[in-house]
Scaffold this motif. Sequence first.
Motif, PDB file in Angstrom:
ATOM      1  N   ALA A  62      -7.883   4.125  -2.879  1.00 13.25           N
ATOM      2  CA  ALA A  62      -7.850   2.666  -2.903  1.00 13.25           C
ATOM      3  C   ALA A  62      -8.255   2.086  -1.557  1.00 13.25           C
ATOM      4  CB  ALA A  62      -6.449   2.185  -3.292  1.00 13.25           C
ATOM      5  N   MET A  63      -7.820   2.711  -0.460  1.00 11.48           N
ATOM      6  CA  MET A  63      -8.188   2.250   0.881  1.00 11.48           C
ATOM      7  C   MET A  63      -9.693   2.286   1.070  1.00 11.48           C
ATOM      8  SD  MET A  63      -5.227   4.211   3.089  1.00 11.48           S
ATOM      9  CE  MET A  63      -5.815   3.666   4.688  1.00 11.48           C
ATOM     10  N   VAL A  64     -10.298   3.393   0.648  1.00 13.85           N
ATOM     11  CA  VAL A  64     -11.747   3.546   0.803  1.00 13.85           C
ATOM     12  C   VAL A  64     -12.484   2.551  -0.085  1.00 13.85           C
ATOM     13  CG1 VAL A  64     -13.678   5.137   0.421  1.00 13.85           C
ATOM     14  CG2 VAL A  64     -11.572   5.962   1.490  1.00 13.85           C
ATOM     15  N   ASN A  65     -11.936   2.279  -1.279  1.00 16.25           N
ATOM     16  CA  ASN A  65     -12.592   1.373  -2.220  1.00 16.25           C
ATOM     17  C   ASN A  65     -12.576  -0.071  -1.731  1.00 16.25           C
ATOM     18  OD1 ASN A  65     -13.888   0.768  -4.715  1.00 16.25           O
ATOM     19  ND2 ASN A  65     -11.938   0.136  -5.602  1.00 16.25           N
ATOM     20  N   LEU A  66     -11.457  -0.506  -1.157  1.00 20.03           N
ATOM     21  CA  LEU A  66     -11.334  -1.918  -0.778  1.00 20.03           C
ATOM     22  C   LEU A  66     -11.856  -2.228   0.614  1.00 20.03           C
ATOM     23  CD1 LEU A  66      -7.913  -3.100  -2.259  1.00 20.03           C
ATOM     24  CD2 LEU A  66     -10.200  -3.330  -3.184  1.00 20.03           C
ATOM     25  N   GLU A  67     -11.734  -1.278   1.546  1.00 15.82           N
ATOM     26  CA  GLU A  67     -12.262  -1.445   2.904  1.00 15.82           C
ATOM     27  C   GLU A  67     -11.706  -2.690   3.592  1.00 15.82           C
ATOM     28  OE1 GLU A  67     -16.512  -1.404   2.181  1.00 15.82           O
ATOM     29  OE2 GLU A  67     -16.591   0.735   2.613  1.00 15.82           O
ATOM     30  N   ILE A  68     -10.384  -2.844   3.555  1.00 17.60           N
ATOM     31  CA  ILE A  68      -9.729  -3.940   4.257  1.00 17.60           C
ATOM     32  C   ILE A  68      -8.526  -3.376   5.007  1.00 17.60           C
ATOM     33  CG2 ILE A  68     -10.452  -5.771   2.674  1.00 17.60           C
ATOM     34  CD1 ILE A  68      -7.776  -5.559   1.275  1.00 17.60           C
ATOM     35  N   PRO A  69      -7.959  -4.149   5.960  1.00 16.07           N
ATOM     36  CA  PRO A  69      -6.733  -3.690   6.632  1.00 16.07           C
ATOM     37  C   PRO A  69      -5.663  -3.323   5.604  1.00 16.07           C
ATOM     38  CG  PRO A  69      -7.612  -5.604   7.757  1.00 16.07           C
ATOM     39  CD  PRO A  69      -8.449  -5.429   6.516  1.00 16.07           C
ATOM     40  N   TRP A  70      -4.910  -2.256   5.892  1.00 17.55           N
ATOM     41  CA  TRP A  70      -4.107  -1.629   4.843  1.00 17.55           C
ATOM     42  C   TRP A  70      -2.759  -1.165   5.383  1.00 17.55           C
ATOM     43  CZ3 TRP A  70      -6.227  -1.272  -0.062  1.00 17.55           C
ATOM     44  CH2 TRP A  70      -5.510  -0.537  -1.015  1.00 17.55           C
ATOM     45  N   ILE A  71      -1.711  -1.397   4.595  1.00 13.47           N
ATOM     46  CA  ILE A  71      -0.374  -0.898   4.906  1.00 13.47           C
ATOM     47  C   ILE A  71       0.146  -0.137   3.689  1.00 13.47           C
ATOM     48  CG2 ILE A  71       2.014  -1.501   5.450  1.00 13.47           C
ATOM     49  CD1 ILE A  71       0.251  -2.144   7.744  1.00 13.47           C
ATOM     50  N   ASN A  72       0.562   1.112   3.879  1.00 13.71           N
ATOM     51  CA  ASN A  72       1.186   1.892   2.813  1.00 13.71           C
ATOM     52  C   ASN A  72       2.697   1.868   2.980  1.00 13.71           C
ATOM     53  OD1 ASN A  72      -1.216   3.057   1.414  1.00 13.71           O
ATOM     54  ND2 ASN A  72      -1.565   3.984   3.417  1.00 13.71           N
ATOM     55  N   VAL A  73       3.407   1.683   1.870  1.00 16.21           N
ATOM     56  CA  VAL A  73       4.864   1.524   1.919  1.00 16.21           C
ATOM     57  C   VAL A  73       5.519   2.490   0.935  1.00 16.21           C
ATOM     58  CG1 VAL A  73       6.774  -0.058   1.438  1.00 16.21           C
ATOM     59  CG2 VAL A  73       4.742  -0.896   2.651  1.00 16.21           C
ATOM     60  N   MET A  74       6.556   3.168   1.401  1.00 13.99           N
ATOM     61  CA  MET A  74       7.389   3.994   0.534  1.00 13.99           C
ATOM     62  C   MET A  74       8.585   3.137   0.123  1.00 13.99           C
ATOM     63  SD  MET A  74       7.595   7.083  -0.830  1.00 13.99           S
ATOM     64  CE  MET A  74       6.606   8.128   0.256  1.00 13.99           C
TER      65      MET A  74
END
Length: 289
Positions: free
Chosen positions: A160-172
């Motif tokens: 998803a990160m590669v697909n959207l190419e925007i600043p990104w935060i992953n949360v558990m």
Amino acid sequence: MRYAVLVTGPAGAGKSTFTGAFLNHLRLSKRAAHLVNLDPAASPTSFEVEPVIDIKDLVSLEDVMSELEYGPNGGLVYCFEYLLENMDWLEEELGGYDDDYLIFDCPGQIELYTHHPFLPTLVQNLVRMGIRVCAVYLIESQFMEDRYKFFSGVLSAMSAMVNLEIPWINVMSKMDLVTKSTDDESGGARNGIRRRKDIARYLDPDPLLLATRRGEEGNVSNPRFHALNQAIVQLIEDHPLVSFLPLDLTNPDSLETVISHIDYTMQYGEDEEPKEPHDLDEGDFQDME
């Protein structure tokens, strides 16, 4: 400057609950924040805060399924394609919110984030409108119960990160359901028992979790799967793109930490002095030792 946060992730990850807590926190901080619903199948009762913009005012999954006789997945894709054809509607709806924080509650179908062109096209349109965009990707702490399930979540987040190419935060998310004791009266052991050192291996994914342990090489049931696992390990080692922030909505400090990272990622209030996000330390999980 307007800001948009796309709250994404698989179904059941707690996106709507996080969105409600996020909005309430911003409003208590005297910040103008609004909810935008992008799920055409969402029930009105699922929102803790009423959305100011709702895709269902343009098209709803229920109408598409009844009128066009589409199934749930096909109907969802149709709804988003219809929205892309009518982006002037969304632009007009967003026109009344200047210098505001907009939180987009997205549906839980993973394919929308990993390979469907809908969200990348939406992001391009938001940027064209002068909106600064980032995404939050949630997976539930239950993913830590099984290392193979966990790494499928890691790869989905990476895709998803590669697909959207925007600043990104992953949360558990749902870290309140992880505990040190099965005797916990709160029932927090639902998502397993984890010590702090074990949690750290999941928050900053350790590829060796997936690798065959020393001494087990001869017990590999299928060499093809072993080779696949090793290839995934190598991919994550070569491209360490994914790490997770723990989210426990019963702890205000945990929510504050996640929001501070989102603000920093988008440089919210760039005219002010940028603030470094709060770093995790050993004290964050002292109760799980």
